[in-house]
Write a protein that holds these residues in place. Structure first.
Motif, PDB file in Angstrom:
ATOM      1  N   ALA A  19       0.841  -1.211   0.000  1.00 37.26           N
ATOM      2  CA  ALA A  19       0.000   0.000   0.000  1.00 37.26           C
ATOM      3  C   ALA A  19       0.876   1.262   0.000  1.00 37.26           C
ATOM      4  O   ALA A  19       0.369   2.351   0.227  1.00 37.26           O
ATOM      5  N   ARG A  20       2.152   1.088  -0.209  1.00 32.61           N
ATOM      6  CA  ARG A  20       3.136   2.188  -0.151  1.00 32.61           C
ATOM      7  C   ARG A  20       3.071   2.911   1.189  1.00 32.61           C
ATOM      8  O   ARG A  20       3.209   4.128   1.271  1.00 32.61           O
ATOM      9  N   GLY A  21       2.795   2.120   2.218  1.00 34.53           N
ATOM     10  CA  GLY A  21       2.658   2.702   3.550  1.00 34.53           C
ATOM     11  C   GLY A  21       3.917   2.537   4.375  1.00 34.53           C
ATOM     12  O   GLY A  21       4.908   1.943   3.940  1.00 34.53           O
ATOM     13  N   GLU A  22       3.844   3.089   5.580  1.00 34.89           N
ATOM     14  CA  GLU A  22       4.964   2.940   6.517  1.00 34.89           C
ATOM     15  C   GLU A  22       4.745   1.685   7.361  1.00 34.89           C
ATOM     16  O   GLU A  22       3.613   1.208   7.504  1.00 34.89           O
ATOM     17  N   TRP A  75      10.665 -10.677  -1.696  1.00 35.78           N
ATOM     18  CA  TRP A  75       9.688  -9.658  -1.278  1.00 35.78           C
ATOM     19  C   TRP A  75       9.282  -8.799  -2.472  1.00 35.78           C
ATOM     20  O   TRP A  75       8.148  -8.383  -2.586  1.00 35.78           O
ATOM     21  N   ASP A  76      10.217  -8.546  -3.377  1.00 35.09           N
ATOM     22  CA  ASP A  76       9.869  -7.775  -4.582  1.00 35.09           C
ATOM     23  C   ASP A  76       8.771  -8.490  -5.364  1.00 35.09           C
ATOM     24  O   ASP A  76       7.797  -7.885  -5.792  1.00 35.09           O
ATOM     25  N   TRP A  77       8.983  -9.813  -5.522  1.00 36.47           N
ATOM     26  CA  TRP A  77       7.963 -10.600  -6.221  1.00 36.47           C
ATOM     27  C   TRP A  77       6.642 -10.521  -5.438  1.00 36.47           C
ATOM     28  O   TRP A  77       5.569 -10.292  -5.998  1.00 36.47           O
ATOM     29  N   ALA A  78       6.753 -10.711  -4.100  1.00 37.54           N
ATOM     30  CA  ALA A  78       5.543 -10.789  -3.270  1.00 37.54           C
ATOM     31  C   ALA A  78       4.782  -9.460  -3.269  1.00 37.54           C
ATOM     32  O   ALA A  78       3.545  -9.443  -3.261  1.00 37.54           O
ATOM     33  N   LEU A  79       5.519  -8.358  -3.302  1.00 37.12           N
ATOM     34  CA  LEU A  79       4.842  -7.053  -3.292  1.00 37.12           C
ATOM     35  C   LEU A  79       4.057  -6.844  -4.577  1.00 37.12           C
ATOM     36  O   LEU A  79       2.948  -6.306  -4.561  1.00 37.12           O
TER      37      LEU A  79
END
Ligand code: GLU
Length: 319
Positions: free
Chosen positions: A53-56, A298-302
């Motif tokens: 979600a591009r969140g913190e 994680w890149d794939w998962a995101l």
């Protein structure tokens, strides 16, 4: 003292609901043992949800229960998250350094009449429940609700006044969950006999003051959520969005937990472990990524994050 109905609270300060605020998530482990595979799952699920979600994403070590704390566990957890590439924003927050805010929250509830001192012991509660024909019940029967305020001099225990109105939690994965707090667990403890602030209050105050919009954690905590929602209402805090992830169970069905001595998750081959964690989170990472560096995974998962595959699932077998 209030009457225990939500009507008393109308007109109190309310902020807009969480989705209108920028996403801020958190992972809030208690340092009662090292990070095990089940807590890795909660950490990864909440990290992925925040980052997708591009969140913190904040890290808060919930070290406010010294009797349950294991020396070195906080450092172990931090080191393991780092090894898995689950990096957080800002400084790690240690909940034990936030006691002023917790005490202020408690005082506010006392001032509002939504909290009261309690002189009961476990024994007297059991006796009261036997008298009202609920011998197996451990919920609090409200015995001290009408004590005079001077009773506070004789005890450190403070309980929250609960409501008979059902509190429903809407969850992004689990079915709606409703509790009538006055029945179960009854007026719950905010400050313990040993003077420590209870988890339910500390977590609510900290999530609010840290601006957390989204709580993503294990489904074992769903049962605590109505109590937390009630405290948020009493204190005029906005409701975060909730997503309760399945927990890992052992072959005998017992939850993998620090209390049952779950082993520390190995950080020697983080790529393979992270790949397994993604599978447990209902994602389908490609086989060729098994063992790849966690950042690659994680890149794939995101790019593919779909927590809805976990809808309605409460337990997952240990891989
Ligand atoms: N500190 C709690 C635990 O480790 C979790 C708190 C939360 O995520 O709300 O069980």
């Amino acid at each position: 003292m209030g009457t225990g109905t939500t009507a008393d609270l109308q007109g109190g300060p309310r902020e807009p609901p969480a989705p209108t605020r920028p996403y801020r998530g958190r992972f809030a482990p208690s340092p009662t043992g090292p990070l095990h595979f089940g807590s890795l799952l909660a950490a990864a699920g909440s990290w992925l949800d925040a980052r997708a979600a591009r969140g913190e994403w904040l890290l808060r070590i919930e070290d406010i229960d010294p009797p349950r704390e294991v020396p070195g566990a906080a450092e172990d957890i931090i080191r393991a998250l780092d090894a898995f590439g689950l990096w957080w924003d800002g400084d790690v927050v240690f909940q034990s350094r936030r006691s002023e805010a917790h005490v202020a929250g408690l005082q506010r509830l006392l001032d509002l009449g939504w909290a009261y001192p309690c002189l009961c012991t476990r024994k007297s509660i059991a006796a009261a429940n036997r008298r009202r024909d609920r011998p197996d019940d451990t919920s609090y029967p409200g015995t001290c609700r009408s004590l005079p305020p001077s009773a506070a001099k004789r005890t450190r225990v403070v309980r929250a006044l609960t409501t008979s109105e059902p509190i429903e939690i809407k969850d992004r994965l689990q079915d709606g969950f409703t509790q009538v707090l006055e029945m179960d667990p009854g007026d719950f403890v905010l400050r313990r006999r040993d003077g420590l602030i209870a988890y339910q209050l500390a977590v609510v105050v900290d999530d609010y003051e840290q601006g957390v919009t989204d709580v993503v954690r294990g489904v074992d905590l769903l049962d605590s959520t109505p109590r937390q929602r009630w405290l948020q209402t009493l204190l005029g805090y906005p409701e975060p969005r909730y997503m309760h992830l399945p927990v890992i169970v052992q072959p005998d069905g017992a939850k993998l937990s620090k209390q049952t001595g779950a082993r520390a998750v190995a950080t020697s081959d983080p790529g393979t472990t992270a790949w397994q964690a993604l599978k447990c989170l209902g994602q389908e990472p490609p086989a060729e990524l098994r063992g790849a560096a966690p950042v690659e995974l994680w890149d794939w998962a995101l790019a593919h994050w779909s927590p809805q595959h976990l809808a309605g699932i409460r337990n997952i077998q240990m891989p």
